[in-house]
Design an enzyme around this catalytic site. Structure first.
Site, mmCIF file in Angstrom:
data_model
loop_
_atom_site.group_PDB
_atom_site.id
_atom_site.type_symbol
_atom_site.label_atom_id
_atom_site.label_comp_id
_atom_site.label_asym_id
_atom_site.label_seq_id
_atom_site.Cartn_x
_atom_site.Cartn_y
_atom_site.Cartn_z
ATOM 1 N N CYS A 40 0.823 -1.212 0.000
ATOM 2 C CA CYS A 40 0.000 0.000 0.000
ATOM 3 C C CYS A 40 0.855 1.260 0.000
ATOM 4 O O CYS A 40 0.400 2.332 -0.423
ATOM 5 C CB CYS A 40 -0.941 0.002 1.200
ATOM 6 N N HIS A 56 19.383 -0.112 -0.575
ATOM 7 C CA HIS A 56 17.958 0.218 -0.502
ATOM 8 C C HIS A 56 17.126 -1.002 -0.124
ATOM 9 O O HIS A 56 16.277 -0.927 0.770
ATOM 10 C CB HIS A 56 17.479 0.781 -1.840
ATOM 11 N N GLN A 72 6.278 -8.961 3.574
ATOM 12 C CA GLN A 72 5.851 -8.536 2.243
ATOM 13 C C GLN A 72 6.973 -8.716 1.220
ATOM 14 O O GLN A 72 6.730 -9.110 0.077
ATOM 15 C CB GLN A 72 5.397 -7.074 2.300
#
Length: 446
Positions: free
Chosen positions: A50, A99, A120
């Protein structure tokens, strides 16, 4: 071979943009097959949540790789390229590795230390693995990223303290009661925050829910959601006797729960502890009720104070976490360097030379009468044999390393000749990290 990440997140794009580029789990396989079909893309993983959409790829050319990723997103979602590009960020090489490791360690999340992101990332990688969109580099990269995330979780307290109002309420409730298992919560009102707090309480063991609202139909609807019981607003004080935890958020301009109400409830409860969470502004619960024995009451400012304190603790833990991530990035970068052709060839030559030296020394001990000239001849002969044997593999390795999936040939060469990865403290830089071709010289102790 270049590792690239392209994406957009809550930091770079509003929700109305993020929702146009999502990749639900049911379409991931199709999307990954399309992405890896672009000329420069060798491997790929798509992470879609999201708060972020990120595409990790291994590309044979950095500029073409970035261009293909932009084309893929535009094509797949039927978006205009120029409108998409202004929201995208790119990371390449070591910055891309850093990252990913920061994402997996929840250092790049909207709430630092949140627990969901590692799961996730694992789900995204598993989908790519099942779709056969990953190979040597992505497999190693993501598994190393999981390790970094796990280290941060176990070696720091980054996820220990509540940093949202709803989580803070649960944390305080745990301090009032030894266990939340089997407890009953009463919800007065039906706002978003009250629902979120109730959800967290239920996930921490609370088993019974009583709901009241001035609109009884709304109370019934919310009660069904939590498999609870709805009570009419005029009767909520009588039912509060059964509640261990009371959450209130009505928007009323006056106290909904008075000190007299609480005194009545505590008498009926025989002074068993009760915990009030007042998240309304203006407040719903008379603060003087907290003076009653075994009544624990917290308002929105109390909860916010807990959140701010915990945020500071997480920031301290994040500093340690960043050091862990940096170390893991260096470790992975050292391995990645071994997939380049130059260090692999150097390792191959070094291994061959070590074998030649050992075998020559062993056999020359059986020939003690050879002259210096004869020794040099044998030495030159064995060197020539080694060089001729390695010539074609080295030529082909250099040739194939320039192809789209060239690093796979280098990896195969390492497997065939059993060349092990070397652990280094620092990332190799330039030619100084490569081992030069061994001198074809030999000395034996007589």
């Amino acid at each position: 071979m270049h590792i690239i990440v392209a994406g957009l997140s809550h930091k770079t794009a509003p929700v109305e943009v993020r929702e146009t580029v999502t990749f639900p789990e049911q379409i991931l396989s199709d999307a990954l097959h399309m992405l890896t079909g672009y000329p420069s893309i060798n491997e790929a993983v798509i992470l879609s949540t999201c708060n972020r959409m990120e595409i990790y790829v291994v590309a044979n050319d950095p500029d073409k790789g970035k261009d293909d990723v932009i084309r893929f997103i535009s094509d797949y979602h039927s978006l205009e390229r120029d409108k998409l590009e202004k929201y995208l960020y790119f990371r390449e090489g070591k910055n891309a590795i850093l990252h990913l490791f920061r994402v997996a360690s929840s250092l790049d999340s909207m709430v630092i230390g949140e627990a969901q992101i590692l799961g996730q990332v694992k789900t995204a990688y598993n989908a790519a693995f099942e779709a056969e969109a990953t190979s040597t580099v992505m497999n190693r990269l993501f598994r190393h990223g999981f390790s970094a995330g796990k280290r941060v979780r176990t070696e720091t307290e980054i996820g220990e303290s509540a940093v949202s109002i709803s989580y803070a309420a649960v944390e305080l409730a745990k301090k009032v009661f030894e266990s939340l298992s089997g407890r009953t919560v009463m919800l007065i009102g039906a706002g978003e925050m009250i629902e979120l707090t109730a959800t967290h309480l239920l996930s921490n063991g609370v088993s019974n829910v009583i709901v009241t609202n001035r609109t009884y139909e709304r109370a019934e609807s919310l009660a069904r959601k939590y498999n609870g019981v709805a009570v009419r607003f005029n009767d909520f004080v009588d039912q509060m006797v059964h509640a261990d935890i009371v959450i209130s958020s009505t928007g009323a301009p006056h106290y909904v729960v008075t000190k007299d109400h609480v005194s009545f409830v505590m008498q009926k409860r025989k002074n068993k502890p009760i915990f009030f969470i007042d998240i309304a502004v203006p407040r719903d619960i008379d603060p003087s009720a907290a003076k009653i024995y075994n009544v624990f009451a917290y308002d929105i400012d109390d909860l916010d104070s807990v959140v701010q304190t915990n945020l500071e603790e997480r920031k301290k833990a994040a500093t340690i976490a960043e050091e862990i991530v940096e170390h893991e990035v260096l470790s992975f970068s050292s391995w990645l360097a071994t997939l380049e052709v130059a260090p692999t060839i150097a390792s191959l030559r070094r291994m061959a030379e070590e074998i030649r030296q050992k075998e020559l020394e062993k056999h020359l001990r059986k020939l003690p009468n050879l002259s210096e000239a004869e020794l040099n001849t044998v030495n030159a002969l064995t060197s020539a044999i080694i060089n001729k044997l390695l010539h074609q593999p080295i030529v082909k390795a250099k040739e194939y390393s320039t192809r789209k999936d060239g690093y796979l040939y280098i990896e195969s060469l390492k497997v065939l000749f059993n060349i092990e990865d070397e652990e280094e403290d620092e990332e190799p830089e330039g030619a100084s990290a490569f081992v030069s071709k061994p001198e074809a010289s030999f000395k034996i102790n007589r």
